[in-house]
Design a protein around this motif. Sequence first.
Motif, PDB file in Angstrom:
ATOM      1  N   THR A 350      14.006  24.175 -15.814  1.00  0.00           N
ATOM      2  CA  THR A 350      14.658  24.143 -14.359  1.00  0.00           C
ATOM      3  C   THR A 350      14.671  25.727 -13.881  1.00  0.00           C
ATOM      4  OG1 THR A 350      15.918  22.277 -14.820  1.00  0.00           O
ATOM      5  CG2 THR A 350      16.377  23.424 -12.941  1.00  0.00           C
ATOM      6  N   TYR A 351      14.357  25.866 -12.921  1.00  0.00           N
ATOM      7  CA  TYR A 351      14.224  27.164 -12.075  1.00  0.00           C
ATOM      8  C   TYR A 351      15.245  27.207 -10.965  1.00  0.00           C
ATOM      9  CZ  TYR A 351      10.168  28.689 -14.675  1.00  0.00           C
ATOM     10  OH  TYR A 351       9.298  29.158 -15.776  1.00  0.00           O
ATOM     11  N   TYR A 352      15.830  28.349 -10.655  1.00  0.00           N
ATOM     12  CA  TYR A 352      16.479  28.627  -9.317  1.00  0.00           C
ATOM     13  C   TYR A 352      16.058  30.110  -8.801  1.00  0.00           C
ATOM     14  CZ  TYR A 352      19.895  31.301 -11.882  1.00  0.00           C
ATOM     15  OH  TYR A 352      20.644  32.373 -12.447  1.00  0.00           O
ATOM     16  N   SER A 401      23.081  27.696  -7.076  1.00  0.00           N
ATOM     17  CA  SER A 401      21.810  27.026  -7.476  1.00  0.00           C
ATOM     18  C   SER A 401      21.887  27.142  -8.999  1.00  0.00           C
ATOM     19  CB  SER A 401      20.577  27.994  -7.004  1.00  0.00           C
ATOM     20  OG  SER A 401      20.844  27.907  -5.368  1.00  0.00           O
ATOM     21  N   ALA A 405      21.385  24.050 -11.487  1.00  0.00           N
ATOM     22  CA  ALA A 405      19.873  24.142 -12.403  1.00  0.00           C
ATOM     23  C   ALA A 405      20.736  23.896 -14.035  1.00  0.00           C
ATOM     24  CB  ALA A 405      19.312  25.520 -12.558  1.00  0.00           C
ATOM     25  N   GLN A 409      19.455  20.685 -16.207  1.00  0.00           N
ATOM     26  CA  GLN A 409      18.730  20.890 -17.485  1.00  0.00           C
ATOM     27  C   GLN A 409      19.629  20.281 -18.529  1.00  0.00           C
ATOM     28  OE1 GLN A 409      15.744  22.488 -17.706  1.00  0.00           O
ATOM     29  NE2 GLN A 409      15.614  22.097 -19.714  1.00  0.00           N
ATOM     30  N   VAL A 423      17.166  27.176 -18.474  1.00  0.00           N
ATOM     31  CA  VAL A 423      17.200  27.816 -16.974  1.00  0.00           C
ATOM     32  C   VAL A 423      16.754  28.992 -16.776  1.00  0.00           C
ATOM     33  CG1 VAL A 423      18.893  28.146 -15.182  1.00  0.00           C
ATOM     34  CG2 VAL A 423      19.203  25.930 -16.506  1.00  0.00           C
ATOM     35  N   VAL A 439      16.800  24.043  -6.444  1.00  0.00           N
ATOM     36  CA  VAL A 439      16.278  24.098  -7.893  1.00  0.00           C
ATOM     37  C   VAL A 439      14.722  23.672  -7.943  1.00  0.00           C
ATOM     38  CG1 VAL A 439      18.261  24.248  -9.049  1.00  0.00           C
ATOM     39  CG2 VAL A 439      17.346  22.088  -8.779  1.00  0.00           C
ATOM     40  N   VAL A 441      12.580  21.911 -10.434  1.00  0.00           N
ATOM     41  CA  VAL A 441      12.403  21.131 -11.784  1.00  0.00           C
ATOM     42  C   VAL A 441      11.093  21.168 -12.330  1.00  0.00           C
ATOM     43  CG1 VAL A 441      13.137  19.174 -13.183  1.00  0.00           C
ATOM     44  CG2 VAL A 441      14.539  20.031 -11.388  1.00  0.00           C
TER      45      VAL A 441
END
Lengths: 479, 185
Positions: A350-352, A401, A405, A409, A423, A439, A441
């Motif tokens: 998972t990114y933010y 965020s 995330a 995650q 993350v 986020v 995913v």
Amino acid sequence: MRKTVLIALVAILLVTTGLQAQTLPPRLEFRHQGLKIETTPVRNHVEVSPIMTLLGGEAAFSASAGVWALSLGEHLVQVAPDRRLVLVNGKLAEVQDAPISSPGGIAVRLSFLDDFILAPFGFHLEPIVGGYSIVPGVSSGKPITIRPAAADFSATTTLVLSLDRAVEATVEARPGGGVVVLLPRSAPRIESPNRLRSRRVRSVVAAPGRLEIDLSPTIGLISWNVLTGPDRVVMELGTVPPTPTPAPIIARPVERSGPRPIVIDPGHGGDDTGAVGASGLSEKELTLVIARRLAQALRSAGYPVRLTRDGDAGRALTDRAALANRLDARLFVSLHANASTVASVHGAETYYMSLDDRASDEAAQFTADLENRAGGAGLQGGSTLDLILWDMAQSEVLNESARLALRVQARLNALLGLKDRGVKQAPFVVLTGATMPAVLVEVGFLSNSEELEQLASPTHQQGLADAIALGIGDFLVGQ
Amino acid sequence: MKGRLLVILLAGLAIGALLAWLLVTGTTHVALVEDVIPAEPPPTPTPAPEQRITLFFAGGDGLLHPEIRTVPLPEDTAARIRIVFAELLAGPRSSLQPILPYPAELRALFVTPGGRAYLDISGPPEPLEGSATELMMVYGLVNSVLLNTEVVAVQVLFEGTERATLTGHLDLSRPLVLNKDLIGR
């Protein structure tokens, strides 16, 4: 000669007395509702954390944003060391003296404490022996004398409000006509109100913290400025549409009724297939399937949901967060499936959003340059404040965020036993500009043969959707 | 009168002879100098000193991992970036995987006085897939340049133009800074 020396000595004495008046004693007492604390001022600044504890509030530091969040009930004040800007319940204000870093975290001047921390919480300082009592209610404000003068021209009138001291002032057009001048924490008094002669200005009336200005019909506010040397508010009045600044052209808000939705973004679509697995399963197909399942799971839990696409349609990356903004969404979740040139790579992540730190510094420097150029008096234009407001708001959104995330995650890891890819932050286009926790995913790697098989399975797709929904639920419950 | 005229004539001849002598000896002197001073030998290029550089390549976990190698590294920033790019293009010497998924060519390179580097590289012959591919390629390059030069940010251009994104994920429209999240432990 003797007279000159005497004047100089008196001047030195006056300056010294003034400095002494601002110097705090080594120990300072604060009382509130029968409780008492003693603090040690730091360079004439007062530690904020003990005050918040005394009030029953909370002072939390966000390391990533470098901002202290001071909260009490529904009120939130965000301050940062060495920054002359403060967010009070989401509104930006400029202060004379920036807070400083202190052993207890952050410390502020007494005037800052009174005006920007206690006032928003509904309290003010009353001096007592050895310190201050923090009592409910708004301080009556410091007196300020205002001398109005107007000059009528053929099409416009210039109204000048001369002030006997510098003050934070904001001028707004009243919806029903006329103008209001907001003078926070001030008790204005009009000097010689009957001397005002103008065919467009009917009256200027003082009220606590504001001036009410009645204008002739069809007359409105064209522009205004707060000027110094001498301190004054100058406004231009006339028959032109009473809009101080042209309204920005923005997309028409999407009609929405009911609570704020969660926006789910199935990545790619249309001609943009995204990654394609060896079996032919494409990222755009997979993300849509999981998005629909996720939407269903969230709706079952009582959350309203909107999809950025509910079919095989292309949509520009920038339009996706823009839709969430227009819907005033609570959250924005973009779904993707990954691919790597290294076939062994697998797992969900998972990114933010990440902001470019150095770019932020440059923006801050740019802002400072602008402020210096404006001599500190030209901040009413809006662009500088907007820039800083955006910066601070983005920092706050980033914190949220990151929390979202982590929740998502954690559920992906726990429920599916996936390899934890963690993350991470990256500047993804689709997250740019989102004004809510957002986020991206990556549910797994289509380039990994084993994971491709899993991702094609409806059971696994449902598991992913459920895990993400649970993570979102965890986040919203903790909000 | 005749005697005075003769004296003047003799004096004129003497001055002329003196001038002629000076002219002749001067020319000889210059020629002599030219003959004596040897020509400046062409500067011999000194090899850049060998230094350890850190390059990032893709690991089996899909993250960037450092590989340290020693190469001749010049002082000039642009020249250093070219060396780093060439080393990345040559690929890892360990079990790591390349970050450049195609034989990219460094078409042009600009470094601003503020320390921003703009690397114009050839585009991929076929569309790339996945955010991981994009992240490894771009941040493998960005992180490697940042760790071995005085550059503070890197923007990657493709075929001379700014690309919003490569695979539909990463924002390439601005210079990027070091991303530690993508470095494996």
